[in-house]
Scaffold this motif. Structure first.
Motif, short mmCIF file in Angstrom:
data_model
loop_
_atom_site.label_atom_id
_atom_site.label_comp_id
_atom_site.label_asym_id
_atom_site.label_seq_id
_atom_site.Cartn_x
_atom_site.Cartn_y
_atom_site.Cartn_z
N ARG A 161 53.52 -8.71 -7.55
CA ARG A 161 52.08 -8.99 -7.61
C ARG A 161 51.80 -10.26 -8.41
O ARG A 161 52.57 -10.62 -9.31
CB ARG A 161 51.33 -7.82 -8.27
CG ARG A 161 51.42 -6.49 -7.55
CD ARG A 161 50.46 -5.50 -8.20
NE ARG A 161 50.53 -4.18 -7.58
CZ ARG A 161 51.29 -3.19 -8.02
NH1 ARG A 161 52.03 -3.36 -9.10
NH2 ARG A 161 51.29 -2.02 -7.41
N HIS A 195 47.99 -12.43 -9.80
CA HIS A 195 46.53 -12.50 -9.77
C HIS A 195 46.06 -13.27 -11.00
O HIS A 195 46.84 -13.51 -11.94
CB HIS A 195 45.91 -11.11 -9.75
CG HIS A 195 46.40 -10.20 -10.85
ND1 HIS A 195 45.91 -10.26 -12.13
CD2 HIS A 195 47.35 -9.23 -10.85
CE1 HIS A 195 46.52 -9.36 -12.88
NE2 HIS A 195 47.41 -8.72 -12.12
N GLU A 218 41.71 -10.22 -13.66
CA GLU A 218 41.38 -9.70 -12.35
C GLU A 218 42.54 -8.85 -11.85
O GLU A 218 43.61 -8.80 -12.45
CB GLU A 218 41.07 -10.85 -11.37
CG GLU A 218 39.90 -11.72 -11.80
CD GLU A 218 39.62 -12.83 -10.79
OE1 GLU A 218 40.27 -12.85 -9.71
OE2 GLU A 218 38.76 -13.69 -11.09
N ASP A 272 42.81 -8.35 -8.04
CA ASP A 272 43.04 -8.70 -6.63
C ASP A 272 43.84 -9.99 -6.53
O ASP A 272 43.62 -10.94 -7.31
CB ASP A 272 41.71 -8.85 -5.89
CG ASP A 272 40.94 -7.54 -5.81
OD1 ASP A 272 41.62 -6.48 -5.82
OD2 ASP A 272 39.70 -7.57 -5.75
N GLU A 273 44.72 -10.03 -5.55
CA GLU A 273 45.53 -11.22 -5.31
C GLU A 273 44.71 -12.25 -4.54
O GLU A 273 44.24 -11.98 -3.44
CB GLU A 273 46.79 -10.84 -4.52
CG GLU A 273 47.73 -11.99 -4.27
CD GLU A 273 49.00 -11.54 -3.57
OE1 GLU A 273 49.37 -12.17 -2.55
OE2 GLU A 273 49.60 -10.54 -4.02
#
Length: 446
Positions: free
Chosen positions: A307, A309, A313, A315-316
């Motif tokens: 992942r 981001h 935050e 969300d990617e």
């Protein structure tokens, strides 16, 4: 209708093989093809085979010259590992040859080769393809007049008692190779070896000597006197070597088929010059632990949940802007033989890469498998990659890559006044003020 029945027949024929094939979620649930010179080896080496079966492996025993053997069918490999206990075979039956074994390994499958003094040119060629070279003298064996195993007969000192193991827990396990000795004291138990030695290229970082000969050992024909210096001497002789290819395929190569035998597993051992007599050699523990590494029961890594981001935050994003603060994380686990356990290390690094690394950061771990770090996007726009290239001795390598574009500031995202430009602002306003003063003075002065 006939075609439909044909498809159903093919699926039914392949289903048993596909059901037990290699799975990243359970790397040890696999089928192994064992090729033998004689089915007598199946019973004379049964302790080694039983240890594999007890760990969940399914062994398929075949004679090496069986005309019906093959590694694949309809483009699918039927086995995930190959064991060659057929040192004297001149040619395999069926569709197996040097090229097919090379393709088998190139596809990420594992291999064990055990030769002996009767090793054929065919087996030697396969070993050479794997990165080791057996002594060119077909009659040569490893001889050691100082580190031999004491026996009732004087012998020719070809029965070696070696305890020069590689000092690396991931390959041989954390438990020392030991056995009960006299007076109920435990000492490192030597491994019995009788066979041919081989050499490895020191420049080849993929090959490791797991069990080496002593400095006094040499490779020669024990039935004749030396007429010239032996080509292999001392610690340059490897008794057991392992290879981990760049595609994570693993191989074990040794010049002694006897070291896998029940006789060597159960035999007591006393090394020459030592008063300690072990009731049992270290062969069983040594080869059991080594086979765990070869068959991915140890040192097998997987990476999941990659992942990235912006900081704060979750969300990617589709892209980043220069100078953004971002967070990168990945979870890494190691197979323990029965389940996936968190992998703990302090040398996992991530690169933020475009043609060359702009950022190189070491990931911190919570010791529960999660690795993460934060950094600022460089003041350069383009198409970047998050790259993790993890290669640690004895462990399967990890190669992770994720592409992300980086854009510059938009026209309305720049600061109204840039601190770095204050000297220029001051110069402009001072010039205007000076021009105004000069004009006033010039117009109203007498």
């Amino acid at each position: 209708m006939a075609k439909f029945l044909l498809y159903i027949t093919l699926i039914a024929a392949l289903l048993p093989f596909l059901a037990v094939s290699f799975s990243p979620e359970s790397p040890t649930d696999r089928r192994i093809l064992v090729l033998l010179d004689d089915f007598a080896v199946k019973s004379s080496h049964s302790l080694f085979f039983d240890s594999l079966k007890s760990r969940g492996f399914q062994l398929d025993f075949k004679l090496a010259d069986d005309p019906n053997i093959g590694l694949q069918r309809y483009g699918q490999y039927l086995y995930d590992a190959l064991v060659l206990f057929c040192p004297s075979v001149e040619r395999f039956g069926g569709s197996i040859n040097v090229a097919s074994i090379g393709d088998f390994v190139d596809s990420g499958h594992d291999l064990i080769i055990a030769a002996d003094s009767n090793a054929s040119d065919f087996i030697r060629e396969i070993s050479t393809e794997c990165g080791v070279d057996f002594d060119e003298d077909a009659a040569a064996m490893v001889i050691d007049h100082t580190s031999y195993a004491v026996s009732n007969t004087d012998g020719d000192h070809t029965l070696i008692a070696s305890d020069d193991f590689i000092n690396f827990d991931v390959i041989l396990g954390s438990k020392k190779i030991e056995a009960s000795a006299s007076f109920n004291i435990s000492f490192p138990a030597p491994v019995l070896f009788q066979g041919i030695g081989h050499s490895v290229n020191p420049a080849n970082s993929l090959v490791l000597k797991v069990l080496a000969a002593s400095p006094s050992a040499y490779s020669a024909n024990p039935q004749s006197k030396l007429s010239s210096p032996p080509s292999l001497t001392g610690s340059a002789i490897s008794l057991v070597s392992v290879v981990q290819a760049r595609n994570n395929a693993r191989m074990l190569i040794t010049g002694s088929l006897s070291m896998f035998s029940n006789r060597f597993f159960r035999s007591g051992v006393q090394k020459a010059g030592s008063s300690t007599k072990h009731q049992k050699s270290g062969n069983e523990q040594f080869l059991t632990e080594l086979s765990k590494w070869v068959f991915n029961e140890r040192g097998h890594l997987k990476a999941v949940n990659v992942r990235h981001h912006k900081v704060g935050e979750s969300d990617e994003p589709a892209m980043y802007r220069i100078n953004d603060d971002l967070e990168y994380s990945v979870e890494i686990y190691e197979w323990s033989g029965t389940s996936w356990e968190p992998y703990v290390a302090n040398d996992v690094q991530v690169q933020f890469y475009m043609m060359s690394p702009y950022v190189l950061k070491t990931l911190s771990t919570d010791k529960k498998g999660l690795y993460s770090t934060t950094f600022k996007v460089p003041d350069v726009y383009g198409v970047f990659q998050f790259k993790v290239e993890y290669q640690r001795l004895g462990y399967s390598s990890l190669s992770l890559s994720k592409q992300i574009p980086v854009r510059p500031y938009r026209h309305n995202e720049y600061d109204r006044f840039i601190p770095a430009a204050y000297p220029y602002y001051g110069a402009a306003f001072s010039m205007m003020a000076g021009f105004f003063i000069f004009t006033v003075v010039h117009l109203y002065s007498k």
